[in-house]
Design a protein around this motif. Structure first.
Motif, PDB file in Angstrom:
ATOM      1  N   ASP A 117      14.716 128.662 -75.309  1.00 12.35           N
ATOM      2  CA  ASP A 117      14.196 128.784 -73.952  1.00 12.35           C
ATOM      3  C   ASP A 117      14.074 130.262 -73.579  1.00 12.35           C
ATOM      4  O   ASP A 117      14.573 131.143 -74.278  1.00 12.35           O
ATOM      5  N   GLU A 118      13.443 130.535 -72.415  1.00  9.51           N
ATOM      6  CA  GLU A 118      13.219 131.924 -72.022  1.00  9.51           C
ATOM      7  C   GLU A 118      14.518 132.715 -71.932  1.00  9.51           C
ATOM      8  O   GLU A 118      14.584 133.874 -72.357  1.00  9.51           O
ATOM      9  N   GLN A 119      15.576 132.103 -71.398  1.00  8.79           N
ATOM     10  CA  GLN A 119      16.825 132.838 -71.229  1.00  8.79           C
ATOM     11  C   GLN A 119      17.507 133.136 -72.551  1.00  8.79           C
ATOM     12  O   GLN A 119      18.327 134.050 -72.651  1.00  8.79           O
ATOM     13  N   GLU A 135      12.689 138.730 -73.175  1.00  7.94           N
ATOM     14  CA  GLU A 135      11.349 138.194 -73.386  1.00  7.94           C
ATOM     15  C   GLU A 135      11.062 137.143 -72.310  1.00  7.94           C
ATOM     16  O   GLU A 135      11.972 136.525 -71.749  1.00  7.94           O
ATOM     17  N   ASN A 136       9.791 136.943 -72.028  1.00  5.23           N
ATOM     18  CA  ASN A 136       9.391 135.956 -71.025  1.00  5.23           C
ATOM     19  C   ASN A 136       8.838 134.691 -71.643  1.00  5.23           C
ATOM     20  O   ASN A 136       8.536 133.732 -70.936  1.00  5.23           O
ATOM     21  N   ASP A 137       8.672 134.673 -72.949  1.00  4.75           N
ATOM     22  CA  ASP A 137       8.066 133.529 -73.615  1.00  4.75           C
ATOM     23  C   ASP A 137       9.118 132.721 -74.353  1.00  4.75           C
ATOM     24  O   ASP A 137      10.105 133.246 -74.861  1.00  4.75           O
ATOM     25  N   ARG A 138       8.885 131.427 -74.426  1.00  2.00           N
ATOM     26  CA  ARG A 138       9.722 130.566 -75.233  1.00  2.00           C
ATOM     27  C   ARG A 138       9.343 130.695 -76.707  1.00  2.00           C
ATOM     28  O   ARG A 138       8.250 131.133 -77.037  1.00  2.00           O
ATOM     29  N   GLU A 171       4.538 125.712 -79.082  1.00  2.00           N
ATOM     30  CA  GLU A 171       4.214 126.132 -77.719  1.00  2.00           C
ATOM     31  C   GLU A 171       2.720 126.410 -77.595  1.00  2.00           C
ATOM     32  O   GLU A 171       2.083 126.014 -76.618  1.00  2.00           O
TER      33      GLU A 171
END
Length: 708
Positions: A609-611, A616-619, A646
């Protein structure tokens, strides 16, 4: 009696430069003649042996049906088919021959020569001269099996004249042509190659051919240089249809106590960049020194960020340079070194990456008979220097103690405590305005484990609940943090007192690590292992935001879990995951591998996941597959496939086919990769290796036999 002595001595004197024989002489050792019938003409001084003739002289063995030896001229005539085996493994056969008494000169018709049980040559006639040269006319040479039902070998060299220098161990071809499956593919005015008894020799190696979207058609032609017994070098010019010319080199040097390897490349003509002389260089070495010290170093530099990737040298995005001097004993470890990293990532600036010089680490474990447990201490220092003139120096140490107890009811109790501290000196830094910093962190932990086991049939089931209480002060220190910017949460550090890997930051506060391990083991069947747990904190000290770690933030962490299933010699499945109390998964890595008859299969699934993808902002959501299918001993098929779930697009697809027999190996591959901005790159590769030609050895699995 006198006639018998003449016959016996003449037989034993075969292959010798004999004169008139005295009846009282003794025959030399290592000479023998065996035949069904032997006759001797004293007037003509000729010996004739017929029927299963076997002559032995100085580890040379001649077998045939008829031998005529003229003692006066020293000439040996073989009117029938024969085989001569030398002590170096060379086998010579022919339909007829006339040789001298030592088989060093003469003429053989219909000759066939087998060198080192792999390199075959057939010639219309064969002669020897000066005791070292085999001279052959109208030659066909190959290392392939030539069978009755398959008389055309996979590859062959045809030459008008071939000279084999036994002393230099080289084979010289005049006007050779290379044929694959009987079709001429290459003509040369001259070719020289070491014979198969040579392990290494100077000369050209087999070229490789590739095609890519960046460079078009490309050929690599390596030239190997055997400098001496402990040094060699390889120079590989690479020419592409896109008008690129790159020269790659490798140098290897072995010493009594270590080795050095250096390789690099320089682009003399480069259509992909305006930079002149793009290049890279890598030097690695390791040595065993006196008093059990070990020295290792690596220099790895590139002229720019894209050269290595564009020319397929490697796909590293960071080049790590270091030198270390280390010593390890039963109770201590010492390391002295320096390092520097060159980043090839577009979002990283080399000026922000420090030079580490020097870095010292020492660890010592102590056992005192009068005191329980194990004591230890650590001393370390490091200095970080950046190109802007800023410098951060750290000196620190740690004292620690550890002990464990096992009670009669099976309960395990572990206790440990440590005190660590660091002092920093900072100069010319805008990030750290103060000149002097310190931090000091004591830590205490107690851990309870209660393993419970039960045997059901042949299987053993073990379940182990674990609870670990850890305390450190809540106080945060405003000191530099250079080596602990991030911390990963996994089943491997679930029961760790500190999840930061460096010295600059330490996990703080009162926390409880809770989990359970389960293991099912059957020596005759499948194995299963499961781990799950989480962390409870007294307070949220905001040490683990999304930019630092995933799953550790908050008073209560996410669950961390691991699952392993294995059937011996069949398949294995492993999975690691992070998920919250509601079951939402933020991280999952699953791998599966199996071997079924001729198929080897490896598959993986990744969900981040993003976190979890820090900064980064992408999965990241992808699946990958790697398969190898060995159809038989000759054919191997392999495939790699990576798909971005994705974006719903394949990011990498590779297909390879290899054919290998006793004398050749052909590898063909095609690769498609999706790069940034949707750019698709294609690459085709072809490499042909001729086994046995130029010091290559045939493989045991391809025995020299027909009827496969």
């Amino acid at each position: 009696m006198k006639r018998f002595q003449n016959i016996a001595f003449a037989a034993l004197s075969l292959f010798l430069s004999a004169s008139v024989v005295s009846h009282a002489q003794t025959a030399p050792a290592g000479v023998g003649l065996f035949a069904d019938q032997i006759s001797y003409d004293p007037d003509a001084k000729s010996l004739i042996a017929t029927g299963n003739v076997r002559v032995i002289y100085n580890d040379q063995v001649l077998t045939t049906d008829r031998v005529i030896y003229n003692q006066a001229t020293g000439e040996l005539t073989l009117p029938a088919a024969f085989e001569l085996v030398s002590d170096d493994g060379t086998v010579v056969t022919g339909t007829s021959a006339t040789l001298d008494d030592k088989a060093t000169r003469g003429l053989i018709t219909g000759a066939q020569i087998l060198i080192n049980d792999q390199f075959q040559m057939a010639a219309s006639d064969f002669s020897r001269s000066q005791g070292r040269y085999k001279v052959m006319q109208q030659v066909v040479a190959s290392t392939c099996n030539i069978c009755y039902d398959n008389k055309v070998p996979f590859w062959q060299i045809r030459s008008k004249r071939v000279v084999h220098d036994e002393q230099e161990r080289r084979i010289h071809f005049e006007n050779p042509s290379l044929r694959l499956l009987g079709v001429p593919v290459l003509y040369l005015p001259y070719l020289s190659t070491p014979d198969p008894t040579v392990s290494r020799a100077t000369g050209f190696l087999i070229p490789s051919f590739r095609h890519s979207s960046n460079l078009g058609y490309r050929v690599d032609l390596p030239y190997y240089i055997a400098i001496d017994d402990h040094r060699d070098a390889t120079i590989t010019p690479s020419i592409a249809s896109a008008e690129s010319f790159v020269v790659e080199g490798e140098y290897r040097h072995r010493f009594v106590n270590g080795q050095i390897t250096a390789n690099g490349a320089i682009a003399l003509a480069d259509p992909l960049s305006d930079t002149r002389f793009r290049s890279f260089a890598t030097v690695t070495g390791d040595f065993n020194l006196r008093r059990d010290y070990q020295l290792a170093f690596k220099l790895d530099l590139s002229s720019d960020n894209t050269f290595l990737d564009q020319y397929d040298f490697n796909d590293d995005d960071r080049l790590f340079n270091f030198i270390t001097l280390e010593k390890t004993t039963d109770d201590s470890f010492f390391s002295l070194g320096a390092s520097f990293t060159q980043s090839l990532r577009a979002d990283e600036v080399d000026e922000e990456i420090p030079l580490v010089f020097p870095q010292v680490y020492y660890r010592k474990n102590l056992d005192f008979d009068a005191l329980p447990g194990r004591f230890g201490y650590t001393a370390q220092t490091v200095s970080l220097i950046r190109t802007d003139g800023s410098r951060v120096a750290r000196v620190g140490g740690q004292l620690d103690w550890y002990n464990n107890w096992q009670f009669n009811n099976g309960l395990l109790l572990n206790a440990e405590t440590k005190v660590e501290g660091n002092t920093y000196l900072v100069s010319n830094s805008t990030e750290y305005p103060e000149r002097h910093y310190t931090n000091f962190t004591p830590t205490a932990a107690v851990e309870l484990r209660y393993p419970l086991s039960k045997t059901v049939g042949n299987a053993i089931h073990v379940i182990e609940p674990i609870a670990q209480l850890v305390w450190s002060p809540d106080r945060a220190f405003d000191s530099p943090n250079e080596d602990s910017p991030q911390a990963e949460f996994s089943e491997n550090n679930l029961f760790s007192t500190d999840r930061f890997q460096g010295f600059d930051e330490s996990e703080r506060g009162l926390r409880l690590n809770v989990g359970v391990n389960y293991l099912r083991y059957d020596p005759r069947g499948w194995e299963l292992g499961v781990t799950v747990g989480r962390v409870f904190r007294q307070r949220d000290l905001n040490q683990f935001p999304d930019s630092v770690s995933a799953g550790l933030d908050g008073i209560v962490s996410d669950y961390v879990g691991a699952f392993n299933l294995r059937f011996p010699n069949q398949f294995s499945l492993s999975s690691r995951a992070l998920f919250d109390g509601r079951g939402k998964v933020s991280k999952n890595e699953t791998r599966f591998s199996t071997t079924y008859k001729k198929l080897d299969l490896d598959a993986s699934y990744v969900w981040l996941d993003e976190q979890v993808v820090l900064d980064e902002n992408d999965r990241q959501h992808e699946i990958a597959l790697d398969a190898r299918y060995q159809a038989n001993q000759n054919w191997l098929f392999n495939a790699e496939w990576r798909h971005d779930l994705e974006a719903n697009d394949a990011t990498e697809r590779t297909l390879g086919v290899e054919y290998e027999n006793e004398c050749a190996k052909i590898a063909f591959s095609v690769s498609l990769q999706n790069e940034a901005l949707g750019k698709l790159t294609r690459e085709f590769g072809l490499k042909i290796s001729l086994e046995g030609l130029g010091a290559r050895k045939s493989k045991p699995k391809f025995a020299r036999r027909c009827g496969l």
